[in-house]
Motif scaffolding. Structure first.
Motif, mmCIF file in Angstrom:
data_model
loop_
_atom_site.group_PDB
_atom_site.id
_atom_site.type_symbol
_atom_site.label_atom_id
_atom_site.label_comp_id
_atom_site.label_asym_id
_atom_site.label_seq_id
_atom_site.Cartn_x
_atom_site.Cartn_y
_atom_site.Cartn_z
ATOM 1 N N ALA A 16 -15.563 -5.745 14.680
ATOM 2 C CA ALA A 16 -14.808 -6.237 13.527
ATOM 3 C C ALA A 16 -14.525 -5.050 12.633
ATOM 4 O O ALA A 16 -14.904 -5.021 11.481
ATOM 5 C CB ALA A 16 -15.585 -7.312 12.783
ATOM 6 N N ALA A 17 -13.858 -4.063 13.170
ATOM 7 C CA ALA A 17 -13.674 -2.815 12.444
ATOM 8 C C ALA A 17 -12.555 -2.989 11.443
ATOM 9 O O ALA A 17 -11.413 -3.125 11.797
ATOM 10 C CB ALA A 17 -13.321 -1.691 13.416
ATOM 11 N N ALA A 18 -12.874 -2.992 10.166
ATOM 12 C CA ALA A 18 -11.878 -3.277 9.148
ATOM 13 C C ALA A 18 -11.800 -2.146 8.168
ATOM 14 O O ALA A 18 -12.788 -1.758 7.582
ATOM 15 C CB ALA A 18 -12.248 -4.564 8.412
ATOM 16 N N VAL A 19 -10.594 -1.599 7.972
ATOM 17 C CA VAL A 19 -10.417 -0.574 6.962
ATOM 18 C C VAL A 19 -10.356 -1.256 5.608
ATOM 19 O O VAL A 19 -9.556 -2.149 5.395
ATOM 20 C CB VAL A 19 -9.116 0.217 7.208
ATOM 21 C CG1 VAL A 19 -8.920 1.255 6.130
ATOM 22 C CG2 VAL A 19 -9.142 0.851 8.583
ATOM 23 N N THR A 20 -11.223 -0.843 4.696
ATOM 24 C CA THR A 20 -11.339 -1.490 3.407
ATOM 25 C C THR A 20 -10.862 -0.560 2.309
ATOM 26 O O THR A 20 -11.426 0.504 2.110
ATOM 27 C CB THR A 20 -12.803 -1.887 3.132
ATOM 28 O OG1 THR A 20 -13.245 -2.743 4.175
ATOM 29 C CG2 THR A 20 -12.944 -2.583 1.795
ATOM 30 N N ILE A 21 -9.797 -0.929 1.600
ATOM 31 C CA ILE A 21 -9.292 -0.146 0.482
ATOM 32 C C ILE A 21 -9.372 -1.018 -0.758
ATOM 33 O O ILE A 21 -8.565 -1.913 -0.955
ATOM 34 C CB ILE A 21 -7.845 0.323 0.731
ATOM 35 C CG1 ILE A 21 -7.765 1.058 2.076
ATOM 36 C CG2 ILE A 21 -7.342 1.175 -0.405
ATOM 37 C CD1 ILE A 21 -6.374 1.483 2.450
ATOM 38 N N GLY A 22 -10.366 -0.786 -1.577
ATOM 39 C CA GLY A 22 -10.614 -1.648 -2.723
ATOM 40 C C GLY A 22 -9.784 -1.268 -3.926
ATOM 41 O O GLY A 22 -9.073 -0.267 -3.939
ATOM 42 N N ALA A 23 -9.872 -2.081 -4.975
ATOM 43 C CA ALA A 23 -9.091 -1.853 -6.180
ATOM 44 C C ALA A 23 -9.435 -0.525 -6.823
ATOM 45 O O ALA A 23 -8.611 0.100 -7.479
ATOM 46 C CB ALA A 23 -9.320 -2.994 -7.167
ATOM 47 N N GLY A 24 -10.653 -0.058 -6.640
ATOM 48 C CA GLY A 24 -11.062 1.202 -7.230
ATOM 49 C C GLY A 24 -10.759 2.400 -6.355
ATOM 50 O O GLY A 24 -11.177 3.511 -6.656
ATOM 51 N N ASN A 65 -3.035 -7.950 7.953
ATOM 52 C CA ASN A 65 -3.132 -7.890 6.503
ATOM 53 C C ASN A 65 -3.606 -9.262 6.063
ATOM 54 O O ASN A 65 -2.936 -10.271 6.303
ATOM 55 C CB ASN A 65 -1.794 -7.547 5.855
ATOM 56 C CG ASN A 65 -1.947 -7.290 4.370
ATOM 57 O OD1 ASN A 65 -2.665 -6.394 3.961
ATOM 58 N ND2 ASN A 65 -1.286 -8.100 3.552
ATOM 59 N N VAL A 66 -4.794 -9.335 5.465
ATOM 60 C CA VAL A 66 -5.410 -10.603 5.061
ATOM 61 C C VAL A 66 -5.406 -10.682 3.535
ATOM 62 O O VAL A 66 -5.794 -9.719 2.864
ATOM 63 C CB VAL A 66 -6.848 -10.715 5.605
ATOM 64 C CG1 VAL A 66 -7.480 -12.037 5.183
ATOM 65 C CG2 VAL A 66 -6.854 -10.579 7.125
ATOM 66 N N THR A 67 -4.987 -11.829 2.988
ATOM 67 C CA THR A 67 -4.886 -11.992 1.541
ATOM 68 C C THR A 67 -5.593 -13.261 1.088
ATOM 69 O O THR A 67 -5.403 -14.327 1.682
ATOM 70 C CB THR A 67 -3.409 -12.057 1.099
ATOM 71 O OG1 THR A 67 -2.720 -10.896 1.575
ATOM 72 C CG2 THR A 67 -3.294 -12.117 -0.412
ATOM 73 N N SER A 68 -6.399 -13.139 0.052
ATOM 74 C CA SER A 68 -7.007 -14.295 -0.614
ATOM 75 C C SER A 68 -6.167 -14.621 -1.848
ATOM 76 O O SER A 68 -5.819 -13.721 -2.629
ATOM 77 C CB SER A 68 -8.443 -13.982 -1.030
ATOM 78 O OG SER A 68 -8.937 -14.972 -1.902
ATOM 79 N N ALA A 125 -12.553 -14.620 -9.032
ATOM 80 C CA ALA A 125 -11.932 -15.950 -9.098
ATOM 81 C C ALA A 125 -10.493 -15.848 -9.589
ATOM 82 O O ALA A 125 -10.183 -15.116 -10.526
ATOM 83 C CB ALA A 125 -12.743 -16.855 -10.020
ATOM 84 N N GLY A 126 -9.595 -16.583 -8.896
ATOM 85 C CA GLY A 126 -8.207 -16.686 -9.315
ATOM 86 C C GLY A 126 -7.330 -15.513 -8.947
ATOM 87 O O GLY A 126 -6.115 -15.543 -9.199
ATOM 88 N N SER A 127 -7.874 -14.458 -8.374
ATOM 89 C CA SER A 127 -7.082 -13.261 -8.072
ATOM 90 C C SER A 127 -6.315 -13.411 -6.762
ATOM 91 O O SER A 127 -6.589 -14.293 -5.940
ATOM 92 C CB SER A 127 -7.991 -12.041 -7.993
ATOM 93 O OG SER A 127 -8.897 -12.167 -6.912
ATOM 94 N N THR A 128 -5.330 -12.522 -6.597
ATOM 95 C CA THR A 128 -4.638 -12.379 -5.321
ATOM 96 C C THR A 128 -5.018 -11.026 -4.764
ATOM 97 O O THR A 128 -4.654 -9.989 -5.325
ATOM 98 C CB THR A 128 -3.112 -12.472 -5.502
ATOM 99 O OG1 THR A 128 -2.777 -13.772 -6.012
ATOM 100 C CG2 THR A 128 -2.390 -12.242 -4.176
ATOM 101 N N THR A 129 -5.775 -11.012 -3.660
ATOM 102 C CA THR A 129 -6.361 -9.772 -3.150
ATOM 103 C C THR A 129 -6.048 -9.604 -1.669
ATOM 104 O O THR A 129 -6.509 -10.395 -0.841
ATOM 105 C CB THR A 129 -7.881 -9.773 -3.353
ATOM 106 O OG1 THR A 129 -8.179 -10.007 -4.727
ATOM 107 C CG2 THR A 129 -8.493 -8.452 -2.910
ATOM 108 N N PRO A 130 -5.265 -8.578 -1.305
ATOM 109 C CA PRO A 130 -4.984 -8.295 0.112
ATOM 110 C C PRO A 130 -5.861 -7.157 0.631
ATOM 111 O O PRO A 130 -6.406 -6.372 -0.140
ATOM 112 C CB PRO A 130 -3.521 -7.861 0.072
ATOM 113 C CG PRO A 130 -3.416 -7.121 -1.242
ATOM 114 C CD PRO A 130 -4.402 -7.788 -2.204
ATOM 115 N N ASN A 131 -5.959 -7.037 1.935
ATOM 116 C CA ASN A 131 -6.625 -5.892 2.547
ATOM 117 C C ASN A 131 -6.240 -5.802 4.018
ATOM 118 O O ASN A 131 -5.917 -6.798 4.668
ATOM 119 C CB ASN A 131 -8.142 -5.988 2.425
ATOM 120 C CG ASN A 131 -8.803 -4.627 2.578
ATOM 121 O OD1 ASN A 131 -8.173 -3.601 2.377
ATOM 122 N ND2 ASN A 131 -10.066 -4.625 2.948
ATOM 123 N N ALA A 132 -6.290 -4.566 4.534
ATOM 124 C CA ALA A 132 -6.026 -4.332 5.956
ATOM 125 C C ALA A 132 -7.292 -4.598 6.755
ATOM 126 O O ALA A 132 -8.385 -4.217 6.351
ATOM 127 C CB ALA A 132 -5.560 -2.897 6.172
#
Length: 303
Positions: A35-43, A116-119, A148-155
């Protein structure tokens, strides 16, 4: 009850190569994680999530295709919203529903999928974990974390099972830090996939052997040589490599100009016969009259 959100980790290693076919490009990956996922966070943090080795694979990038949207009235892909902490399996290979109608986005037999997965609009902060559908137990890694309530995508790059009841499926789980009940909408776009890499071309092994039977140069690895009958100058040598070469092709030529003393002409015959181990060959060196002689030779083995 105190709970913690899993943190990303990986040992994915990749080297890339591009093709000349328009927007399609391919890249050799030495290992695509379970489950190799590249994570690029807001920071700006960049990490890699939950990897286990897989077969070497090639990447094919595609125009993004939406395969999951739980906001859609028709529940594109899966029913929504996702409820903490209940996972759902999403089929990503073969002909599947998409925002553009039923179509094949990822071929059967693909080894992993790039997403690309988005919450969207979660009722509580938490994380989403994406992993192969046949992964055992509860998720232990996160692919995106959000409030809570955010729209957050990630690769996300995740391995796809290729056999069994979970073939072609991935598992998606939303967890509100382990609390049951909160919900979130989930969107998934496919941006590429990987397929098993082709078998690499044959590799040539070599050994340069002196007239006394010693190896002066060779392919990296353990290579040894000796006269078959020590002290008997009959031109028979045994050359041993560090692997099974019984199904390989062999070629030998006489001579090491500037090193050996004496004539460099002659004939070298190489054979793998019943008396030799599977990692060895016998080289017969003869002069032009057909008599066995001690002379240096070059041996090439192509597997």
């Amino acid at each position: 009850m105190e709970t913690t959100s899993p943190s990303p980790s990986s040992n994915t290693v990749a080297t890339a190569r591009r093709s000349d076919r328009g927007h399609l490009w391919r890249s050799r990956w030495a290992a695509i994680g379970a489950a190799a996922a590249v994570t690029i966070g807001a920071g700006g943090f960049i990490g890699l999530a939950n990897a286990a080795s897989s077969v070497p694979s090639d990447i094919v990038s595609i125009t993004p295709v939406r395969v999951l949207d739980t906001r859609d009235a028709a529940n594109l892909g899966l029913s929504g919203p996702f409820v903490s902490a209940t996972g759902q399996d999403l089929k990503v290979t073969g002909v599947i529903p998409t925002a553009g109608g039923a179509q094949q986005v990822v071929p059967d037999g693909a080894t992993s999928v790039l997403l690309n997965v988005t919450s969207v609009g979660s009722t509580a902060g938490g994380f989403i974990s994406v992993r192969p559908a046949d992964a055992p137990g509860a998720p232990s890694t996160s692919n995106l974390n959000f409030t809570a309530g955010s729209t957050t995508p990630n690769a996300v790059t995740v391995q796809i099972p290729t056999a069994g009841p979970d073939a072609g499926k991935i598992e998606i789980t939303y967890s509100a830090q382990g609390v049951a009940g909160p919900t979130t909408e989930v969107l998934v776009d496919v941006v590429g996939y990987t397929t098993a890499a082709p078998t690499p071309p044959p590799r040539a092994l070599f050994a340069v052997v002196d007239q006394n039977g010693s190896v002066s140069r060779s392919t990296p690895g353990a290579v040894t040589s000796s006269e078959l009958l020590a002290g008997v100058p009959d031109g028979r040598y045994a050359v041993t490599f560090d692997r099974d070469i019984s199904a390989c092709a062999y070629q030998a030529t006489v001579g090491r100009p500037g090193v050996n003393v004496g004539p460099q002409s002659g004939i070298a015959l190489v054979a793998n016969w019943t008396e030799s181990p599977t990692d060895s060959v016998i080289v017969f060196v003869k002069d032009l009259a057909g008599a066995g002689v001690e002379r240096g030779f070059h041996l090439t083995v192509t597997c």
